[in-house]
Design a protein around this motif. Structure first.
Motif, PDB file in Angstrom:
ATOM      1  N   TRP A   8       0.808  -1.215   0.000  1.00 29.65           N
ATOM      2  CA  TRP A   8       0.000   0.000   0.000  1.00 29.65           C
ATOM      3  C   TRP A   8       0.847   1.273   0.000  1.00 29.65           C
ATOM      4  CZ3 TRP A   8       0.620   3.460   3.909  1.00 29.65           C
ATOM      5  CH2 TRP A   8       1.248   2.990   5.078  1.00 29.65           C
ATOM      6  N   SER A   9       2.024   1.233   0.587  1.00 30.18           N
ATOM      7  CA  SER A   9       2.855   2.438   0.643  1.00 30.18           C
ATOM      8  C   SER A   9       3.365   2.840  -0.742  1.00 30.18           C
ATOM      9  CB  SER A   9       4.031   2.234   1.591  1.00 30.18           C
ATOM     10  OG  SER A   9       4.838   1.177   1.156  1.00 30.18           O
ATOM     11  N   LEU A  10       3.486   1.880  -1.643  1.00 29.53           N
ATOM     12  CA  LEU A  10       3.889   2.205  -3.007  1.00 29.53           C
ATOM     13  C   LEU A  10       2.784   2.953  -3.742  1.00 29.53           C
ATOM     14  CD1 LEU A  10       5.751  -1.065  -4.007  1.00 29.53           C
ATOM     15  CD2 LEU A  10       6.717   1.110  -3.235  1.00 29.53           C
ATOM     16  N   LEU A  11       1.548   2.647  -3.410  1.00 27.21           N
ATOM     17  CA  LEU A  11       0.427   3.399  -3.973  1.00 27.21           C
ATOM     18  C   LEU A  11       0.471   4.846  -3.492  1.00 27.21           C
ATOM     19  CD1 LEU A  11      -2.223   3.609  -5.553  1.00 27.21           C
ATOM     20  CD2 LEU A  11      -3.405   2.883  -3.468  1.00 27.21           C
ATOM     21  N   VAL A  12       0.775   5.035  -2.205  1.00 27.59           N
ATOM     22  CA  VAL A  12       0.869   6.392  -1.646  1.00 27.59           C
ATOM     23  C   VAL A  12       1.988   7.165  -2.351  1.00 27.59           C
ATOM     24  CG1 VAL A  12       1.382   7.723   0.433  1.00 27.59           C
ATOM     25  CG2 VAL A  12      -0.109   5.726   0.572  1.00 27.59           C
ATOM     26  N   LEU A  13       3.157   6.536  -2.491  1.00 26.00           N
ATOM     27  CA  LEU A  13       4.254   7.191  -3.201  1.00 26.00           C
ATOM     28  C   LEU A  13       3.872   7.468  -4.656  1.00 26.00           C
ATOM     29  CD1 LEU A  13       7.452   5.327  -1.929  1.00 26.00           C
ATOM     30  CD2 LEU A  13       6.821   7.707  -1.536  1.00 26.00           C
ATOM     31  N   GLY A  14       3.163   6.541  -5.272  1.00 20.43           N
ATOM     32  CA  GLY A  14       2.728   6.730  -6.651  1.00 20.43           C
ATOM     33  C   GLY A  14       1.806   7.915  -6.817  1.00 20.43           C
ATOM     34  N   VAL A  15       0.876   8.074  -5.895  1.00 23.04           N
ATOM     35  CA  VAL A  15      -0.049   9.212  -5.964  1.00 23.04           C
ATOM     36  C   VAL A  15       0.709  10.522  -5.763  1.00 23.04           C
ATOM     37  CG1 VAL A  15      -1.991  10.332  -4.802  1.00 23.04           C
ATOM     38  CG2 VAL A  15      -2.094   7.897  -5.321  1.00 23.04           C
ATOM     39  N   ILE A  16       1.611  10.549  -4.794  1.00 19.42           N
ATOM     40  CA  ILE A  16       2.386  11.774  -4.530  1.00 19.42           C
ATOM     41  C   ILE A  16       3.202  12.155  -5.755  1.00 19.42           C
ATOM     42  CG2 ILE A  16       4.310  12.718  -3.192  1.00 19.42           C
ATOM     43  CD1 ILE A  16       3.209  11.087  -0.790  1.00 19.42           C
ATOM     44  N   PHE A  17       3.935  11.202  -6.316  1.00 18.83           N
ATOM     45  CA  PHE A  17       4.768  11.527  -7.465  1.00 18.83           C
ATOM     46  C   PHE A  17       3.955  11.753  -8.726  1.00 18.83           C
ATOM     47  CE2 PHE A  17       8.367  10.172  -4.869  1.00 18.83           C
ATOM     48  CZ  PHE A  17       9.204  11.246  -5.126  1.00 18.83           C
ATOM     49  N   ALA A  18       2.777  11.170  -8.840  1.00 17.34           N
ATOM     50  CA  ALA A  18       1.918  11.473  -9.985  1.00 17.34           C
ATOM     51  C   ALA A  18       1.460  12.929  -9.916  1.00 17.34           C
ATOM     52  CB  ALA A  18       0.714  10.537 -10.011  1.00 17.34           C
TER      53      ALA A  18
END
Length: 156
Positions: free
Chosen positions: A131-141
């Protein structure tokens, strides 16, 4: 070069070195002017940058380099705090970080901005692994979307 070409002179403009204000730098000496792409026309905005395309490439490359660094530095905290980080997730993080670095070096290519957008989608998709990769993905998107917006504003 001794002066502007006659076809670039506007109506009522004398060649350099004649008339009042001779010896005073003209608009071409300061980066302004009425040449194509100068941005002085009605409705056009000037960025104030000497090389806007290079500045935008630097923005994209810097964003991707920062993303690679954050991804690699996030592995250990995710393992310690978030727990249950599989080998596949670590492999995905490393692969995405390497892709970010390679793409940062290729920002001069016309396809690089589209590839960067795909990379952001892959990072969000890796959220299926943790799930933390999704959070990082949203931030960097969101950061990438802002970089695309700045690119559009500067380059048009």
């Amino acid at each position: 070069m001794t002066g502007p070409e006659p076809d670039r002179l506007g109506p009522g403009t004398a060649p350099e070195g004649s008339g009042p204000g001779a010896g005073v730098p003209g608009p071409d000496a300061t980066g302004g002017g009425d040449g194509p792409g100068s941005g002085d026309g009605p409705g056009e905005r000037r960025s104030g940058l000497r090389n806007p395309a290079k500045a935008v490439r630097g923005l994209g490359a810097g964003t991707l380099a920062l993303e690679a660094l954050v991804l690699l530095l996030a592995i250990q905290p995710i393992r310690v705090v978030g727990g249950n980080l599989s080998g596949a997730a670590i492999g995905a993080i490393v692969a995405l970080a390497v892709a970010c670095v390679v793409l940062a070096g290729r920002m001069g290519r016309p396809w690089a901005w589209n590839a960067g957008t795909v990379l952001q989608g892959l990072l969000m998709l890796s959220g299926l692994l943790h799930w933390s990769l999704l959070v990082l993905g949203v931030i960097f998107a969101l950061v990438w979307a802002y970089a695309l917006h700045v690119r559009k504003v500067i380059l048009g």
